[in-house]
Enzyme design. Structure first.
Site, PDB file in Angstrom:
ATOM      1  N   LYS A  52       3.192  -4.034 -10.419  1.00  0.00           N
ATOM      2  CA  LYS A  52       3.759  -5.067  -9.538  1.00  0.00           C
ATOM      3  C   LYS A  52       3.797  -6.410 -10.258  1.00  0.00           C
ATOM      4  O   LYS A  52       4.771  -7.167 -10.154  1.00  0.00           O
ATOM      5  CB  LYS A  52       2.939  -5.151  -8.239  1.00  0.00           C
ATOM      6  CG  LYS A  52       3.147  -3.933  -7.339  1.00  0.00           C
ATOM      7  CD  LYS A  52       2.139  -3.842  -6.203  1.00  0.00           C
ATOM      8  CE  LYS A  52       2.274  -2.487  -5.502  1.00  0.00           C
ATOM      9  NZ  LYS A  52       1.312  -2.278  -4.416  1.00  0.00           N
ATOM     10  N   GLN A  96      -4.247  -4.537  -2.099  1.00  0.00           N
ATOM     11  CA  GLN A  96      -3.994  -3.158  -2.512  1.00  0.00           C
ATOM     12  C   GLN A  96      -4.954  -2.203  -1.791  1.00  0.00           C
ATOM     13  O   GLN A  96      -6.157  -2.443  -1.750  1.00  0.00           O
ATOM     14  CB  GLN A  96      -4.168  -3.048  -4.036  1.00  0.00           C
ATOM     15  CG  GLN A  96      -3.815  -1.696  -4.608  1.00  0.00           C
ATOM     16  CD  GLN A  96      -2.324  -1.366  -4.504  1.00  0.00           C
ATOM     17  OE1 GLN A  96      -1.477  -2.212  -4.752  1.00  0.00           O
ATOM     18  NE2 GLN A  96      -2.021  -0.144  -4.135  1.00  0.00           N
ATOM     19  N   ASP A 119       4.064  -6.518   2.515  1.00  0.00           N
ATOM     20  CA  ASP A 119       3.987  -5.064   2.715  1.00  0.00           C
ATOM     21  C   ASP A 119       4.546  -4.680   4.091  1.00  0.00           C
ATOM     22  O   ASP A 119       4.898  -3.522   4.319  1.00  0.00           O
ATOM     23  CB  ASP A 119       2.525  -4.578   2.639  1.00  0.00           C
ATOM     24  CG  ASP A 119       2.125  -4.086   1.240  1.00  0.00           C
ATOM     25  OD1 ASP A 119       3.029  -3.771   0.441  1.00  0.00           O
ATOM     26  OD2 ASP A 119       0.912  -4.007   0.967  1.00  0.00           O
TER      27      ASP A 119
END
Ligand code: NDP
Length: 297
Positions: A52, A96, A119
């Protein structure tokens, strides 16, 4: 001939278009910023956040990475979240998963500013998505929609079977596909581990999306002639390779390819799309927070 859907190519196009939007924002003094937070040292998670960050660097997003010791308290993580919520240079961020066992992931998600929740997992954003007013579409489902669109696969009126009902893939994808929208309007069946006679449900579908995390669960006998197959799965299975494993999807590619009209490979299908859509959400977040208008792909 079965079309092998090239996720790298479609993701590359989206990234190229995003680069223009990022330049516009940067020229206006509002370079998009994305932070990744990793708690603990899970090797797969480490790989994901590294990718990422590399993606950010390649397209001109200001990437910031925060690492927190796996044994640290929940309060330590919450302080980082509060700092990121307050930081005007960070337009989007993610924590994460998985987080260590002593951390309540749902509470973590609830603390993220919904405007920065790239997200798309915050309850407010989930609610907006279900209501047909999505702020951020979660990256993998959005990537699947973009992949279908780029392949010329109409979802309107299609029977879609989604195998998997997780909060990050199955549920949001099903919700997106039933929306009254050009990239929705599908009739969706959602299957899971308690579904009876899975094969009947997958065989009846025009589009099968496999997101169950079971290596090669869906084989050619479970696919209807001419169906489109999207394989979200990424599973490490033991193999006689340098690394000692190989990646396989939730679909048995060789047999499914024989009956499908189009199919995504693993790797090189949905994976690159998920990464591209995180960049997309970051650009959308930066645009919304700074008031600088950009065209999104
Ligand atoms: P989860 O483990 O969170 O969810 C799996 C879902 O599949 C659950 O709903 C489960 O049912 C269902 N399931 C499990 N076994 C079966 C079965 N035998 N028959 C039918 N349904 C079954 O996984 P995720 O949604 O997080 O991920 C799914 C897959 O996608 C994984 O391989 C993951 O690695 C991959 N992935 C790939 C991404 C990408 O970018 N390419 C991004 C995210 C995930 P139940 O709810 O009853 O337990």
């Amino acid at each position: 001939m079965t079309e092998i859907i090239d996720g790298n190519a479609v993701a590359g196009q989206i990234r190229a278009e995003l680069t223009g939007a990022i330049e516009t924002l940067t020229d206006a003094g509002s370079q998009p910023g994305l932070a990744t937070v990793l708690m603990g040292d899970d090797p797969a998670s480490q790989t994901y956040v590294n990718m990422k960050q590399r993606d950010c660097e390649e397209v001109g997003i200001d990437g910031v990475h925060v690492e927190i010791d796996g044994g640290a308290s929940a309060e330590t993580l919450y302080e980082t979240i509060a700092d990121l919520n307050d930081d005007p240079d960070v337009h989007g961020y993610l924590v994460q998963s998985p987080v260590p066992d002593h951390i309540d992931y749902r509470e973590v998600i609830r603390r993220i500013d919904p405007a920065k929740d790239v997200d798309g997992f915050h309850p407010e954003n989930v609610g907006r998505l279900v209501a047909g007013d999505a702020r951020f579409r979660p990256c993998t489902p959005h990537g699947v929609q973009k992949l279908l669109e780029a392949t010329g696969v109409e979802t309107e009126g299609a029977d879609v079977t989604v195998v998997g009902r997780s909060d990050i893939v199955g549920k949001p994808l099903a919700n997106l596909l039933i929306q009254k929208a050009d990239d929705g309007n599908a009739t969706v069946t959602v299957c899971h581990s308690r579904t009876e006679d899975l094969a009947t449900k997958t065989r009846a579908a025009d589009i099968v999306v496999a997101a169950c995390g079971v290596p090669e669960l869906i084989d050619g006998s479970m696919i209807g002639e001419g169906a489109v197959v999207v394989d979200v799965g990424v599973n490490r299975v033991d193999a006689d390779t340098e690394k000692g494993y190989e990646l396989v999807g939730d679909v048995e590619f060789e047999s499914a390819k024989e009956v499908a009209s189009a199919i995504t490979p693993v790797p090189g299908g949905v994976g690159p799309m998920t990464r591209a859509m995180l960049l997309y959400n970051t650009v959308a977040a930066a645009s919304a927070q700074t008031g600088v208008d950009v065209d999104l792909p």
